[in-house]
Design a protein around this motif. Structure first.
Motif, PDB file in Angstrom:
ATOM      1  N   THR A  87      27.592 -36.469 -25.030  1.00  0.00           N
ATOM      2  CA  THR A  87      28.999 -36.924 -25.100  1.00  0.00           C
ATOM      3  C   THR A  87      29.328 -37.886 -26.052  1.00  0.00           C
ATOM      4  O   THR A  87      28.549 -38.588 -26.732  1.00  0.00           O
ATOM      5  CB  THR A  87      29.516 -37.651 -23.771  1.00  0.00           C
ATOM      6  OG1 THR A  87      28.559 -38.645 -23.624  1.00  0.00           O
ATOM      7  CG2 THR A  87      29.216 -36.565 -22.658  1.00  0.00           C
ATOM      8  N   ASP A  88      30.452 -37.442 -26.761  1.00  0.00           N
ATOM      9  CA  ASP A  88      31.042 -38.421 -27.611  1.00  0.00           C
ATOM     10  C   ASP A  88      31.843 -39.653 -27.179  1.00  0.00           C
ATOM     11  O   ASP A  88      32.948 -39.284 -26.855  1.00  0.00           O
ATOM     12  CB  ASP A  88      31.646 -37.460 -28.835  1.00  0.00           C
ATOM     13  CG  ASP A  88      32.012 -38.289 -30.131  1.00  0.00           C
ATOM     14  OD1 ASP A  88      31.414 -39.509 -30.130  1.00  0.00           O
ATOM     15  OD2 ASP A  88      32.691 -37.764 -30.873  1.00  0.00           O
ATOM     16  N   GLU A  95      28.474 -43.589 -19.376  1.00  0.00           N
ATOM     17  CA  GLU A  95      28.417 -42.569 -20.274  1.00  0.00           C
ATOM     18  C   GLU A  95      27.205 -42.788 -21.395  1.00  0.00           C
ATOM     19  O   GLU A  95      26.421 -42.059 -21.839  1.00  0.00           O
ATOM     20  CB  GLU A  95      29.628 -42.149 -21.069  1.00  0.00           C
ATOM     21  CG  GLU A  95      30.538 -41.205 -20.220  1.00  0.00           C
ATOM     22  CD  GLU A  95      31.795 -40.602 -21.303  1.00  0.00           C
ATOM     23  OE1 GLU A  95      31.731 -40.911 -22.556  1.00  0.00           O
ATOM     24  OE2 GLU A  95      32.520 -39.866 -20.930  1.00  0.00           O
ATOM     25  N   ASP A  96      27.221 -44.174 -21.875  1.00  0.00           N
ATOM     26  CA  ASP A  96      26.205 -44.679 -22.639  1.00  0.00           C
ATOM     27  C   ASP A  96      24.937 -44.666 -21.965  1.00  0.00           C
ATOM     28  O   ASP A  96      23.834 -44.247 -22.429  1.00  0.00           O
ATOM     29  CB  ASP A  96      26.551 -46.233 -23.151  1.00  0.00           C
ATOM     30  CG  ASP A  96      27.683 -46.093 -23.696  1.00  0.00           C
ATOM     31  OD1 ASP A  96      28.054 -45.195 -24.365  1.00  0.00           O
ATOM     32  OD2 ASP A  96      28.135 -47.321 -24.006  1.00  0.00           O
ATOM     33  N   GLU A  97      24.708 -44.921 -20.524  1.00  0.00           N
ATOM     34  CA  GLU A  97      23.626 -44.849 -19.896  1.00  0.00           C
ATOM     35  C   GLU A  97      23.035 -43.311 -19.752  1.00  0.00           C
ATOM     36  O   GLU A  97      21.849 -43.211 -19.962  1.00  0.00           O
ATOM     37  CB  GLU A  97      23.636 -45.458 -18.428  1.00  0.00           C
ATOM     38  CG  GLU A  97      22.514 -45.545 -17.563  1.00  0.00           C
ATOM     39  CD  GLU A  97      22.802 -46.109 -16.314  1.00  0.00           C
ATOM     40  OE1 GLU A  97      21.937 -45.935 -15.333  1.00  0.00           O
ATOM     41  OE2 GLU A  97      23.483 -46.874 -16.140  1.00  0.00           O
ATOM     42  N   VAL A  98      23.914 -42.429 -19.399  1.00  0.00           N
ATOM     43  CA  VAL A  98      23.723 -41.092 -19.637  1.00  0.00           C
ATOM     44  C   VAL A  98      22.978 -40.576 -20.794  1.00  0.00           C
ATOM     45  O   VAL A  98      22.222 -39.800 -21.237  1.00  0.00           O
ATOM     46  CB  VAL A  98      24.621 -39.939 -19.001  1.00  0.00           C
ATOM     47  CG1 VAL A  98      24.431 -38.532 -19.139  1.00  0.00           C
ATOM     48  CG2 VAL A  98      25.017 -40.449 -17.605  1.00  0.00           C
ATOM     49  N   ARG A  99      23.794 -40.988 -21.869  1.00  0.00           N
ATOM     50  CA  ARG A  99      23.244 -40.714 -23.506  1.00  0.00           C
ATOM     51  C   ARG A  99      22.016 -41.174 -23.450  1.00  0.00           C
ATOM     52  O   ARG A  99      21.175 -40.266 -24.303  1.00  0.00           O
ATOM     53  CB  ARG A  99      24.408 -41.045 -24.410  1.00  0.00           C
ATOM     54  CG  ARG A  99      24.134 -40.372 -25.836  1.00  0.00           C
ATOM     55  CD  ARG A  99      25.227 -40.897 -26.719  1.00  0.00           C
ATOM     56  NE  ARG A  99      26.043 -42.039 -26.509  1.00  0.00           N
ATOM     57  CZ  ARG A  99      27.112 -42.332 -26.077  1.00  0.00           C
ATOM     58  NH1 ARG A  99      27.662 -41.271 -25.790  1.00  0.00           N
ATOM     59  NH2 ARG A  99      27.637 -43.613 -26.021  1.00  0.00           N
ATOM     60  N   GLY A 100      21.539 -42.250 -23.183  1.00  0.00           N
ATOM     61  CA  GLY A 100      20.303 -42.605 -23.411  1.00  0.00           C
ATOM     62  C   GLY A 100      19.275 -41.983 -22.646  1.00  0.00           C
ATOM     63  O   GLY A 100      18.146 -41.813 -23.244  1.00  0.00           O
ATOM     64  N   VAL A 101      19.528 -41.754 -21.407  1.00  0.00           N
ATOM     65  CA  VAL A 101      18.440 -40.805 -20.565  1.00  0.00           C
ATOM     66  C   VAL A 101      18.492 -39.426 -21.122  1.00  0.00           C
ATOM     67  O   VAL A 101      17.333 -39.068 -21.334  1.00  0.00           O
ATOM     68  CB  VAL A 101      19.023 -40.677 -19.057  1.00  0.00           C
ATOM     69  CG1 VAL A 101      18.199 -39.588 -18.544  1.00  0.00           C
ATOM     70  CG2 VAL A 101      18.997 -42.013 -18.413  1.00  0.00           C
ATOM     71  N   LEU A 102      19.557 -38.971 -21.770  1.00  0.00           N
ATOM     72  CA  LEU A 102      19.169 -37.599 -22.231  1.00  0.00           C
ATOM     73  C   LEU A 102      18.535 -37.766 -23.675  1.00  0.00           C
ATOM     74  O   LEU A 102      17.671 -36.914 -24.069  1.00  0.00           O
ATOM     75  CB  LEU A 102      20.800 -36.855 -22.491  1.00  0.00           C
ATOM     76  CG  LEU A 102      21.539 -36.607 -21.565  1.00  0.00           C
ATOM     77  CD1 LEU A 102      22.831 -36.015 -21.883  1.00  0.00           C
ATOM     78  CD2 LEU A 102      20.621 -35.286 -20.469  1.00  0.00           C
ATOM     79  N   ARG A 103      18.694 -38.787 -24.495  1.00  0.00           N
ATOM     80  CA  ARG A 103      17.964 -38.725 -25.478  1.00  0.00           C
ATOM     81  C   ARG A 103      16.493 -39.214 -25.401  1.00  0.00           C
ATOM     82  O   ARG A 103      15.624 -38.590 -26.016  1.00  0.00           O
ATOM     83  CB  ARG A 103      18.485 -40.289 -26.320  1.00  0.00           C
ATOM     84  CG  ARG A 103      17.783 -40.317 -27.762  1.00  0.00           C
ATOM     85  CD  ARG A 103      18.193 -41.720 -28.371  1.00  0.00           C
ATOM     86  NE  ARG A 103      17.618 -42.551 -27.603  1.00  0.00           N
ATOM     87  CZ  ARG A 103      18.362 -43.942 -27.036  1.00  0.00           C
ATOM     88  NH1 ARG A 103      19.448 -44.128 -27.142  1.00  0.00           N
ATOM     89  NH2 ARG A 103      17.550 -44.692 -26.231  1.00  0.00           N
TER      90      ARG A 103
END
Length: 140
Positions: A6-7, A113-121
């Protein structure tokens, strides 16, 4: 399954704008209070010294039958107006509180969203490592 990250820039921009909006509304409330106070002082200037102002929204009737004339009609009208403006300020203050309450969950959503982005990364990094390192070197 391909996951697009997500952006969060749009959400961050929304949060920034909402905080600026709330700040502007707070400034408006401060100036509005000062204006109402000045209006009340102006209304009091119509009253003779040492007299109390008429109560807000007092009924003043001027009919030909009674010949009743309010001795301070201008002050009464201005004080009624000031009271209505104070009531509008209170309603506006409640609106500002609602906007502030709206911004708080937006910040929480951005954190999630930042936490999910970190997990996806991290998951993508793990998959890249798996694809480049032979399976006998990598243990899950």
């Amino acid at each position: 399954i391909v996951h697009r990250s997500t952006d969060s820039r749009l959400l961050a921009h929304l949060i920034t704008n909402e905080k600026q909006y709330t700040s502007n509304l707070q400034g408006l409330l401060v100036r509005s209070k000062a204006s109402v106070t000045s209006l009340e002082a102006y209304a009091a200037s119509f009253l003779p010294p040492f007299s109390s102002p008429p109560p807000p929204f007092a009924l003043t009737v001027s009919t030909k039958a009674t010949n009743f004339q309010d001795p301070f009609p201008n002050s009464q009208v201005i004080l009624n107006l000031a009271n209505m403006l104070r009531n509008a300020d209170e309603a506006f203050r409640a609106y500002v509180g609602a906007v502030e309450e709206w911004v708080r969950p937006l910040g929480e959503l951005k954190d999630l969203e930042d936490e999910v982005r970190g997990v996806l990364r991290d998951r993508e990094i793990r998959e890249c490592i798996k694809s480049f390192v032979p399976s006998y070197h990598y243990k899950s």
